[in-house]
Scaffold this active site. Structure first.
Site, PDB file in Angstrom:
ATOM      1  N   HIS A 480       0.840  -1.211   0.000  1.00 52.32           N
ATOM      2  CA  HIS A 480       0.000   0.000   0.000  1.00 52.32           C
ATOM      3  C   HIS A 480       0.873   1.259   0.000  1.00 52.32           C
ATOM      4  O   HIS A 480       0.723   2.132  -0.847  1.00 52.32           O
ATOM      5  CB  HIS A 480      -0.920  -0.008   1.231  1.00 52.32           C
ATOM      6  CG  HIS A 480      -1.726   1.249   1.387  1.00 52.32           C
ATOM      7  ND1 HIS A 480      -3.039   1.336   0.998  1.00 52.32           N
ATOM      8  CD2 HIS A 480      -1.398   2.476   1.867  1.00 52.32           C
ATOM      9  CE1 HIS A 480      -3.486   2.570   1.223  1.00 52.32           C
ATOM     10  NE2 HIS A 480      -2.499   3.280   1.761  1.00 52.32           N
ATOM     11  N   GLU A 481       1.780   1.339   0.963  1.00 51.78           N
ATOM     12  CA  GLU A 481       2.601   2.543   1.065  1.00 51.78           C
ATOM     13  C   GLU A 481       3.464   2.714  -0.174  1.00 51.78           C
ATOM     14  O   GLU A 481       3.738   3.827  -0.615  1.00 51.78           O
ATOM     15  CB  GLU A 481       3.453   2.527   2.338  1.00 51.78           C
ATOM     16  CG  GLU A 481       2.638   2.551   3.635  1.00 51.78           C
ATOM     17  CD  GLU A 481       1.599   3.656   3.694  1.00 51.78           C
ATOM     18  OE1 GLU A 481       1.825   4.726   3.100  1.00 51.78           O
ATOM     19  OE2 GLU A 481       0.538   3.448   4.323  1.00 51.78           O
ATOM     20  N   HIS A 484       1.726   4.655  -2.847  1.00 50.44           N
ATOM     21  CA  HIS A 484       1.895   6.111  -2.717  1.00 50.44           C
ATOM     22  C   HIS A 484       3.260   6.526  -3.259  1.00 50.44           C
ATOM     23  O   HIS A 484       3.414   7.570  -3.881  1.00 50.44           O
ATOM     24  CB  HIS A 484       1.822   6.529  -1.242  1.00 50.44           C
ATOM     25  CG  HIS A 484       0.463   6.448  -0.622  1.00 50.44           C
ATOM     26  ND1 HIS A 484      -0.631   7.114  -1.117  1.00 50.44           N
ATOM     27  CD2 HIS A 484       0.020   5.800   0.489  1.00 50.44           C
ATOM     28  CE1 HIS A 484      -1.685   6.876  -0.334  1.00 50.44           C
ATOM     29  NE2 HIS A 484      -1.312   6.078   0.638  1.00 50.44           N
ATOM     30  N   HIS A 487       3.307   6.977  -6.883  1.00 50.12           N
ATOM     31  CA  HIS A 487       2.630   8.230  -7.218  1.00 50.12           C
ATOM     32  C   HIS A 487       3.609   9.409  -7.105  1.00 50.12           C
ATOM     33  O   HIS A 487       3.624  10.310  -7.935  1.00 50.12           O
ATOM     34  CB  HIS A 487       1.446   8.407  -6.254  1.00 50.12           C
ATOM     35  CG  HIS A 487       0.338   9.279  -6.758  1.00 50.12           C
ATOM     36  ND1 HIS A 487      -0.800   9.501  -6.024  1.00 50.12           N
ATOM     37  CD2 HIS A 487       0.172   9.989  -7.895  1.00 50.12           C
ATOM     38  CE1 HIS A 487      -1.605  10.318  -6.705  1.00 50.12           C
ATOM     39  NE2 HIS A 487      -1.032  10.622  -7.846  1.00 50.12           N
TER      40      HIS A 487
HETATM   41 ZN   LIG Z   1      -2.472   5.331   2.226  1.00 50.41          ZN
END
Ligand SMILES: [Zn+2]
Length: 699
Positions: A480-481, A484, A487
């Protein structure tokens, strides 16, 4: 009176030996951590704030007509020193928040709020921004430039630039007070979490936990000067991971009670702070012409209105609570067979038993297959290589801010550099709870900055010489991290204000949630899930079982998440002047009214430790719904990847170029649609969480 408005002249020339005085000369402008000491921040902040105010004064004094370049781009170029110092400061206050750093944060947060207001509430500056905004469509600007102008105009109007002097002055006071209260909220929570760590006398009390959990509890006790004892520290959400495995019911009760009562009494009581923060936000919203703070926040998101938020939540509450009731029935039967009535501290324990016995999945027993380095290299990095062709080169020559933090250079397929990735995976007392991604440097072409991204997690530190073994949840968090991170790394935008992850907060969780899908993608999972001692791969039967077990526990997961979402909404739908006498009672009533109250499953965060919404840095106030909102886009996109062949370079390229690269330079929902080919559809999310409408269930 605080130092920044005590009327004393402030010396704003920064000595050359202050490490923030000049841009970092390290590769990728990595901050020179080894040279930075706590006493460097305040003078650098003062000099940086003064520098930016002088730059803004020059923009305002420009006799030329306001243009995109002489006003908006000039603002983008201002405050470089301030950005340098505050980026480092707020990052390190979160990840290495010593007592000195936290005390300084309580001073710098309101000072920075005051500084921002000095710019955003300057009527002459706003008049220029407003003029550029009015002419934006006839000025020959490209779409990204129009998006930047609109972003600035919103920043100013949401701050109250268009109000009269009395209104602006009241907003200044409110913002400073909120900033101070939020910093206090964070520091109370950090201290209280540390104090409420469970101290156990014997290792028997940890029966059910893995041997290395016992070892790290012993090490944590040692570190606190309690040799021979065992210390269990608390993670941020309500549910503590150990609750699913501890067999000593009384220890489970103590752990649960410590968790739900964090910062709710005594010297670190956050309840009065939450009440005051919510009241001030309601007052500010009214000044700005909104009914409530939640209306104000929604206006700045892809949701647009609180009605749109409610419409999404309405589709979830009833089926989620029905699902929860079914799970509860099953767990109560199991508990009664053991001769007990199910209590909140028993839920995770019996839920884990169902997962183990019915699906043969034991999230904790899987840990030997999830060794951190292998999960990283053969899982997270491998998936990124398949999708985007990128690779990772360790940069042992570069030093981060703590010996546990590792640094990689990220390379394109052709070997050119993208930026740096810092991995800060282990828990420590000076780190905030939870997991997050931030940037030390944000990508932009205006200055030619390349990204320096950090991931912070809170994986228990392994004892010396032992490998770090993750739970299935921690594996998902890592993916998940890293979503980011992608991104931030792939941002390809000119202007800093709309680059990187500077997108609406109900959109920002979407790329990270999508990246979680690769954790359980069979060909990727097979590669990283290798037993750290025997070298055995995780059997395909276990992989299948994990897949089929994902529907179990969705009642709990959705209900606790909705509890937090609706609690956040309740606090931020107060109208100006509405008084809350008792935070705990307000919380209980709000959950009851929203239809998500449960004696056995409290919300994922209770008011007194709801850091996302009552701590300034995260800024999720009235926005915790964003996780579910983003998950609508996520589940839809996961279906798209599946239908198009999974982790291929072609799919990765489309996702990267059309969505990850564009930051806030274009309409985010439009970017989503350009990849997936249709407007967001909630059906895939309902299906994933076992909430399909009944007519579908029978077909
Ligand atoms: Zn998050």
């Amino acid at each position: 009176m605080p130092w920044w408005n005590a009327g004393m002249p402030v010396d704003t020339t920064l000595p050359a030996d202050n490490p923030f005085a000049a841009p970092s000369s390290l590769p990728f402008a990595l901050p020179p951590f080894a040279d930075i000491a706590v006493e460097h921040y305040r003078p650098a902040f003062e000099a940086g704030a003064a520098e930016q105010l002088a730059e803004v004064a020059a923009i305002v004094a420009d006799p030329a007509e306001p243009t995109f370049d002489n006003t908006v781009v000039a603002l983008e170029r201002s405050g470089r020193l301030l950005t340098r110092v505050l980026t480092a400061f707020f990052n390190l206050a979160s990840s290495d928040g010593t007592a000195e750093m936290l005390a300084l944060e309580e001073e710098l947060s309101p000072a920075y709020a005051a500084h921002r207001d000095a710019i955003l509430l300057d009527p002459a500056l706003f008049a220029r921004v407003d003029a550029v905004h009015s002419a934006r469509l006839e000025s020959g600007l490209d779409p990204a430039q129009v998006a930047l102008v609109e972003r600035y105009h919103k920043d100013f109007t949401l701050a109250g630039a268009h109000l009269d002097e009395a209104g602006r002055e009241r907003l200044r006071q409110i913002n400073q007070r909120i900033a101070a209260l939020c910093a206090r909220f964070t520091s109370n929570l950090l201290k209280d979490t540390e104090e409420r760590a469970l101290v156990l006398d014997t290792s028997d009390q940890l029966a059910g936990a893995s041997p290395d959990t016992v070892a790290s509890a012993a090490a944590a006790a040692e570190a606190r000067g309690l040799p021979g004892k065992y210390v269990v520290t608390l993670g941020l959400p309500t549910n503590q991971p150990l609750l699913s495995s501890l067999t000593d019911r009384d220890v489970r009760r103590r752990l649960f009670e410590a968790s739900v009562s964090r910062a709710s009494a005594g010297v670190h009581d956050n309840a009065p702070l939450a009440v005051e923060i919510a009241g001030l936000r309601a007052e500010a919203a009214e000044l700005l012409g909104f009914g409530t703070h939640a209306d104000q926040v929604a206006a700045n998101q892809t949701a647009g209105t609180t009605e749109a938020v409610d419409a999404m939540l309405a589709q979830l509450v009833e089926p989620a609570m029905a699902n929860l009731a079914r799970e509860q029935g099953e767990l109560e039967t199991l508990a009664r067979a053991d001769g007990i009535e199910l209590e909140p501290w028993d839920w995770a324990f019996y839920s884990e038993r169902v997962a183990r016995e019915r699906y043969h999945v034991d999230g904790t027993a899987l840990r030997p297959w999830f060794e951190l380095d292998r999960v990283l290299h053969d899982g997270v990095f491998h998936a990124a290589r398949l999708l985007y062709g990128i690779s990772f080169r360790p940069r042992e020559d570069l030093t981060a801010y703590h010996p546990d933090v590792r640094v990689w250079e990220v390379l394109e397929e052709d070997g050119s550099s993208i930026g740096l990735y810092l991995g800060d995976y282990f828990a420590r007392d000076t780190k905030r709870g939870g997991a997050w991604m931030t940037c030390f440097v944000e990508q932009n072409h205006l200055f030619g900055d390349r990204p320096v991204v950090v991931n912070c997690l809170n994986i228990p530190h392994p004892s010396a010489g032992q490998p770090a073994l993750l739970t299935l949840d921690e594996v998902r968090t890592l993916f998940h991290e890293f979503g980011h991170t992608l991104h931030g790394l792939f941002s390809d935008v000119t202007y800093p204000r709309i680059a990187s992850t500077n997108v609406p907060r109900d959109f920002v969780e979407f790329p990270s949630q999508v990246n979680e899908m690769w954790a359980l993608w069979p060909s990727i999972l097979e590669r990283f899930a290798i037993h750290h001692q025997t070298g055995e791969p995780l059997g395909s039967d276990v992989v299948d079982a994990i897949e089929s077990a994902t529907l179990w526990g969705q009642g709990f997961g959705t209900a606790e998440s909705l509890g937090a979402v609706l609690l956040d909404q309740a606090w931020h739908r107060l109208r100006a002047g509405e008084q809350v006498a008792d935070a705990a009672r307000f919380e209980a009533r709000a959950l009851e009214k929203a239809g998500v109250a449960s004696r056995l499953v409290p919300p994922r965060y209770r008011t007194s430790y709801f850091q996302h919404v009552f701590s300034g840095n995260d800024g999720y106030s009235a926005g915790y719904y964003s996780y579910l909102w983003s998950e609508v886009l996520d589940a839809d996109t996961v279906d798209w990847f599946r239908a198009h062949g999974g982790p291929t370079r072609e799919n990765g390229e489309a996702f990267r170029r059309k969505l990850l690269a564009v930051g806030g330079s274009t309409d985010p929902v439009g970017a989503f649609e350009s990849v997936v080919g249709h407007a967001p559809d909630i059906a895939p999310l309902l299906h994933r969480r076992g909430l399909d409408p009944p007519e579908d269930a029978t077909s």
